[in-house]
Design a protein around this motif. Sequence first.
Motif, PDB file in Angstrom:
ATOM      1  N   ALA A  61     -47.742 -27.676  16.457  1.00 16.81           N
ATOM      2  CA  ALA A  61     -48.619 -26.654  15.883  1.00 16.81           C
ATOM      3  C   ALA A  61     -49.454 -27.225  14.742  1.00 16.81           C
ATOM      4  O   ALA A  61     -50.644 -26.918  14.616  1.00 16.81           O
ATOM      5  CB  ALA A  61     -47.779 -25.476  15.390  1.00 16.81           C
ATOM      6  N   VAL A 195     -51.302 -23.932  21.929  1.00 12.33           N
ATOM      7  CA  VAL A 195     -51.029 -23.544  20.542  1.00 12.33           C
ATOM      8  C   VAL A 195     -49.927 -22.494  20.486  1.00 12.33           C
ATOM      9  O   VAL A 195     -48.973 -22.610  19.701  1.00 12.33           O
ATOM     10  CB  VAL A 195     -52.305 -23.022  19.860  1.00 12.33           C
ATOM     11  CG1 VAL A 195     -51.963 -22.308  18.547  1.00 12.33           C
ATOM     12  CG2 VAL A 195     -53.259 -24.163  19.585  1.00 12.33           C
ATOM     13  N   CYS A 198     -46.408 -23.803  21.118  1.00 14.26           N
ATOM     14  CA  CYS A 198     -45.816 -24.419  19.935  1.00 14.26           C
ATOM     15  C   CYS A 198     -45.336 -23.364  18.940  1.00 14.26           C
ATOM     16  O   CYS A 198     -44.240 -23.474  18.374  1.00 14.26           O
ATOM     17  CB  CYS A 198     -46.829 -25.343  19.257  1.00 14.26           C
ATOM     18  SG  CYS A 198     -47.246 -26.816  20.210  1.00 14.26           S
ATOM     19  N   LEU A 199     -46.132 -22.319  18.741  1.00 12.87           N
ATOM     20  CA  LEU A 199     -45.778 -21.292  17.765  1.00 12.87           C
ATOM     21  C   LEU A 199     -44.557 -20.490  18.213  1.00 12.87           C
ATOM     22  O   LEU A 199     -43.633 -20.250  17.418  1.00 12.87           O
ATOM     23  CB  LEU A 199     -46.967 -20.355  17.555  1.00 12.87           C
ATOM     24  CG  LEU A 199     -48.193 -20.955  16.852  1.00 12.87           C
ATOM     25  CD1 LEU A 199     -49.321 -19.933  16.800  1.00 12.87           C
ATOM     26  CD2 LEU A 199     -47.833 -21.425  15.451  1.00 12.87           C
ATOM     27  N   SER A 232     -48.467 -32.114  22.626  1.00 12.21           N
ATOM     28  CA  SER A 232     -49.650 -31.268  22.794  1.00 12.21           C
ATOM     29  C   SER A 232     -50.558 -31.825  23.885  1.00 12.21           C
ATOM     30  O   SER A 232     -51.089 -31.070  24.711  1.00 12.21           O
ATOM     31  CB  SER A 232     -50.416 -31.160  21.472  1.00 12.21           C
ATOM     32  OG  SER A 232     -49.625 -30.522  20.480  1.00 12.21           O
TER      33      SER A 232
END
Length: 315
Positions: A61, A195, A198-199, A232
């Motif tokens: 993130a 994104v 990851c969060l 990522s």
Amino acid sequence: MRISRPGRLPIPDMLLRPTVQGMAWMVLSGAIFGVLNALLRVITLQLPPIEAQFLRYISGALVMLPFILRVGFRAYHPNGLVGQLWRGAAHTSGMLLWFMALPHLPLADTTAIGFTGPIFVMIGAVLFFREPMMWTRWLSAVIGFAGVIIVVWPKLSGTTGFYDLMMLGSAPLFAASQLITKALTRRDRTEVIVVWQCLTISLFSFPLAVLHWIWPSPVQCLWFLAAGILGSCAHYCATQAYRVADVSATQPVRFLDLIWATLMGFLVFGDTPTGSTILGGLVIFVATTWIARREAARRRTAPAFPRQSTSAVLR
């Protein structure tokens, strides 16, 4: 037929077809994951696995944060939070089992056991997305899985059997995550999905990580930063693969991950490939090459994602 562009080399038209592009994205994703898994195995030998899971995804993130700040948070707002949360919950559950087993198994065995995942994904793609049951894809998956059995069977032992089962248990959870990802590509951009993965995983992993917390060293923090970048990039490639092609079309080439895992295991940990690993790798390579040529030769690609099936996965 070749397509010529001013100032560029001709590109074979079959390389521009969605299925071939999806397979290429998945191969690239697997190669990056091979490097990432080797790095994570080094880390989990030094820190609690659950903490490593949290730090790996919070680092991902942070890596994406400059891109978010450049265009604003609104650009990364998902079109529906429920699907993102379901995807995060499924992936977190799979990662918990995966990280706990990772320090106790060679990379090649870890990857090979995870190859049960494509079978679950292909079944789910037929049930939820109404993708065609093409015999070539299923035959390639079965042959590839046979190659996995050749690799793993001689290495199963009583001392690692529990961790083998734990790693095996993560496969259907990862398959569920991948199927939800395919659904999310219908309405969200690839970078938005990465994104929020990851969060959400960081959010779900944090409570357990706190219970086993050991402060990482500065060097380990740099390793996590590298893991965030690699992770990522790998998830971006995989999500792109699901965006442009059928889920079932991308799964047979995942068996090439065993080649990357064996290579990284040898280079980083000195794990010498056994005869069964080499033989199984050859079987996997033949299956993957064959399905790639079959898919490239197809003149038309079936619609990757019927619109009406999205809600079935996200409910």
